[in-house]
Every structure is written in structure tokens, then in C-alpha cells.
Design an enzyme around this catalytic site. Structure first.
Site, short mmCIF file in Angstrom:
data_model
loop_
_atom_site.label_atom_id
_atom_site.label_comp_id
_atom_site.label_asym_id
_atom_site.label_seq_id
_atom_site.Cartn_x
_atom_site.Cartn_y
_atom_site.Cartn_z
N LEU A 132 45.13 87.97 92.05
CA LEU A 132 45.69 88.45 90.79
C LEU A 132 44.62 88.63 89.74
CD1 LEU A 132 48.29 89.22 89.34
CD2 LEU A 132 48.49 86.86 88.55
N TRP A 133 44.54 89.86 89.20
CA TRP A 133 43.71 90.17 88.04
C TRP A 133 44.48 89.68 86.81
CZ3 TRP A 133 42.81 92.23 92.58
CH2 TRP A 133 41.69 93.01 92.86
N ILE A 190 42.28 83.95 91.82
CA ILE A 190 42.40 84.49 90.47
C ILE A 190 41.14 85.24 90.10
CG2 ILE A 190 42.58 83.91 88.01
CD1 ILE A 190 45.21 83.54 89.46
N LYS A 191 41.32 86.47 89.62
CA LYS A 191 40.21 87.23 89.07
C LYS A 191 40.34 87.26 87.55
CE LYS A 191 38.14 91.79 88.57
NZ LYS A 191 38.32 93.25 88.66
N GLN A 192 39.26 86.92 86.86
CA GLN A 192 39.29 86.87 85.41
C GLN A 192 37.94 87.28 84.83
OE1 GLN A 192 40.53 87.25 82.38
NE2 GLN A 192 42.07 85.66 82.81
#
Length: 360
Positions: free
Chosen positions: A204-205, A241-243
Site C-alpha cells: 500500500l502506497w 507499506i510504501k511511504q
């Protein structure tokens, strides 16, 4: 007593004047509070969860490919910018990459764990490459052809289509804080549930999007706000998680001051004890919100510019020392000749391969 860390010359040279600070800083929040990356990351973090055996196998595929195989870290090439920013803005700097096969070749030669791009791009070469490198199908996108331009993540592909072309994982973006976020959360939640049913991993971005986050500075990358976006993302059972890496803090207070009212909820301990203004502390707070690292955090590499190698290495050092799980860098790699792009991806990976860049 302070222990001096021996530092690789090449990494140190990329960091320049920041080298000593970034390579020797001791984080405010102890690393013992986190679930940290390791070579047995799937057994250590995911085997005890409700993920079914097929999802565990897909996660193992992601963590077992490329130069970072079996380290617990990920290096992913993301190429959804052809929709997000337009094909021209993304690929005109190097027209070679209008052809998706060259993007897959870059990921392979660059030693990446996986490539993340659109349904059409991966579908066009799936029979030739799906068994050679893990595919991540990005399910939703923002497009800038509609007038006036707007910012909303809309589905371009289904989970079943991703499974049919041989994808190992699916990815999606939620614009947390936007007017459309409630719908996006529902859409992504259903998509991730279906992906897990079919045995695919999920990424998830967790991006922020709202003009109110721009006050005296841009708080779209504030540690407190992005940390909460991460916390919402792991609640959707994202496996990764992409952040964006945080550039500031105190976003809640800034929005409240700027709007003249109350906004959200936070706690003074976040700012007094759990974080500081140091980038490693700010990024560690993002990791903390990923269930204390139980769900790996990968930071994005950012836009391409004049100092891509130095910026990419810096981002990787901060992510690794904060307890993150890797880097996902695209434009810095594919907006240059392939040989240079490969070298840039290797420079990022070398940070995670170096035992002398230690978790703070």
C-alpha cells in the site's frame, strides 16, 4: 561510552558532510522496541499472522529475489508514473522505457526484488518474464488528462487480472486525508482481501493528499501525519507499506493553526520523547506506526534531480538505520541510460548489503 562505526568509503562519500551524523546517530526510540528486518523475515513476521500459505509463499518470493535476496530488505523498481505523471513526463527523458520490456530488463539487471507497474505493461511481457522476476501489479492510479486536473486514485485493474498474468503481489494507493479517501479505503480493503484469497501479497502506497496540509511548509511528508497514514494502512492488512520519507513533523498542530480550528488527535509524547527533528527519528516513527516494524516500511526514492546517487544513498541509509525494510526507487533509475540506472539501483542495494551501516 560512544562506539564509533566503521563506515564504507563510498557510502560515506555520497553522504558528504552528513556522513558522521547519519552513520553514527543513536535513535531516540530504542531499536529493541521494533521488529527488525532479518533473513528469515517471512517466518519471523508473517508466519504467525492470518496470511494463508500461498501469501507466505508470495512474500518469500519477493524477499528471495535479486541482490538483496534473504537479507530481509527489498529493492523495488516502481513504474506507475506513466499514468500518474503522464507517459511524456515519465519516459521522454529516456524514450527507451516507453517499451515495458526495457523496464523489466532494468529491474533484472539492476538486481531488484521485484518490478511494480501497470496491468498493461506487465501483461504485455508476462509470458516472457513473470517467472524470472516477481511482478507487482499497481491496481489504481491518478490520471492527469481529465480537465480540470484532479487528484483521485481510481481502479485501472482487478485483482483477478493481476493473478491471471502471474503477479506475485498487487499494489494500490490511498490518498489519506483527501475527500475521496473513504471510497479509496473501501476499494483497497476489498482488493487486498481478494488478493490474499488468491495468494498474492499486498503493498500500500500510504500517501497524503489535501491542500490543507500545505501551510508554512509542506506537511504532506510530516512524520506525525504520515505515521498515522501508515497506521491506517497496516489496518487494511497491507503486507508492505510504501511511504515518502518524512521531511518535517508537527503536521497536526500546523493544520490546526492554519485552519483556526481543531484537527485530528495526537499526543505530546510523540514530539517530546518518540521523535526529534533528526531524519532517522522521524523515519523510525513511521516504522513504529507499521505495528512496530511487524509490517515492513519501504520509503520512496523521490523525484529525479541533479544529485540522484547521493540522494538515493542518503534515503537508503536513513531507512535502514531507522529500522525500515528497503527502498522503492523509479524515476531516478529509468530517467537515465540503463547502465547508469543499474549502477544507481546497485548503490541503493549496497547500503542494505553493508554490515557497517547498522540499525540505529
Amino acid at each position: 561510552m560512544t562506539t564509533t562505526v566503521k563506515r564504507p568509503t563510498s557510502i560515506e562519500s555520497y553522504l558528504g558532510e552528513e556522513a558522521d551524523d547519519l552513520l553514527n546517530y543513536q535513535a531516540r526510540l530504542p531499536k529493541e522496541m521494533l521488529n527488525l528486518p532479518s533473513g528469515d523475515v517471512v517466518d519471523h513476521l508473517f508466519a504467525q499472522s492470518d496470511r494463508n500459505p500461498q501469501v507466505l509463499r508470495s512474500l518469500q518470493q519477493l524477499f528471495s529475489h535479486g541482490r538483496l535476496a534473504h537479507t530481509g530488505y527489498l529493492s523495488i523498481l516502481p513504474v506507475d508514473q506513466g499514468i500518474e505523471h503522464s507517459g511524456a513526463a515519465s519516459f521522454a527523458p529516456n524514450p527507451l522505457y516507453f517499451d515495458p520490456e526495457n523496464l523489466v530488463r532494468l529491474a533484472l539487471e539492476g538486481g531488484c526484488n521485484a518490478i511494480a507497474t501497470t496491468l498493461g505493461a506487465l501483461g504485455s511481457v508476462s509470458r516472457r518474464y513473470a517467472h524470472r522476476i516477481p511482478f507487482i501489479v499497481k491496481l489504481n492510479h491518478n490520471e492527469l488528462l481529465t480537465y480540470p486536473n484532479r487528484y483521485d486514485q481510481i481502479p485501472f485493474a482487478s485483482v483477478d487480472q493481476a493473478w491471471n498474468l502471474g503477479a506475485t503481489a498487487v499494489g494500490a494507493t490511498v490518498y489519506f486525508g483527501s475527500e475521496e479517501s473513504a471510497r479509496q479505503i473501501r476499494e483497497v480493503g476489498r482488493a487486498f482481501e481478494r488478493a490474499h484469497e488468491l495468494g498474492m501479497a499486498t503493498i500500500l502506497w500510504c500517501y497524503l493528499r489535501n491542500s490543507v496540509f500545505k501551510q508554512d511548509k509542506d506537511y504532506h511528508t510530516a512524520a506525525d501525519l504520515t505515521g498515522q497514514a501508515n497506521h491506517m494502512g497496516v489496518t487494511l492488512e497491507a503486507d508492505i507499506i510504501k511511504q515518502k520519507q518524512p521531511q518535517c513533523n508537527d503536521g497536526y498542530d500546523a493544520v490546526a493553526r492554519g485552519t483556526g480550528g481543531k484537527y485530528g488527535r495526537t499526543h505530546e509524547r510523540v514530539y517530546a520523547e518518540l521523535t526529534s527533528q533528526h531524519p532517522i527519528d522521524l523515519t523510525r516513527y513511521q516504522v513504529l506506526n507499521c505495528y512496530a516494524g511487524r509490517i515492513p516500511l519501504i520509503n520512496s526514492g523521490g523525484a529525479s534531480g541533479d544529485n540522484d546517487f547521493a540522494q538515493a544513498v542518503r534515503t537508503a541509509v536513513i531507512n535502514k538505520r531507522a529500522g525500515g525494510g528497503g527502498l522503492i526507487s523509479g524515476r531516478k533509475a529509468f530517467q537515465r541510460p540503463m547502465e547508469e540506472g543499474v549502477k544507481l539501483l546497485h548503490a541503493i542495494q549496497d547500503v542494505y548489503l553493508s554490515p557497517e551501516v547498522a540499525i540505529a
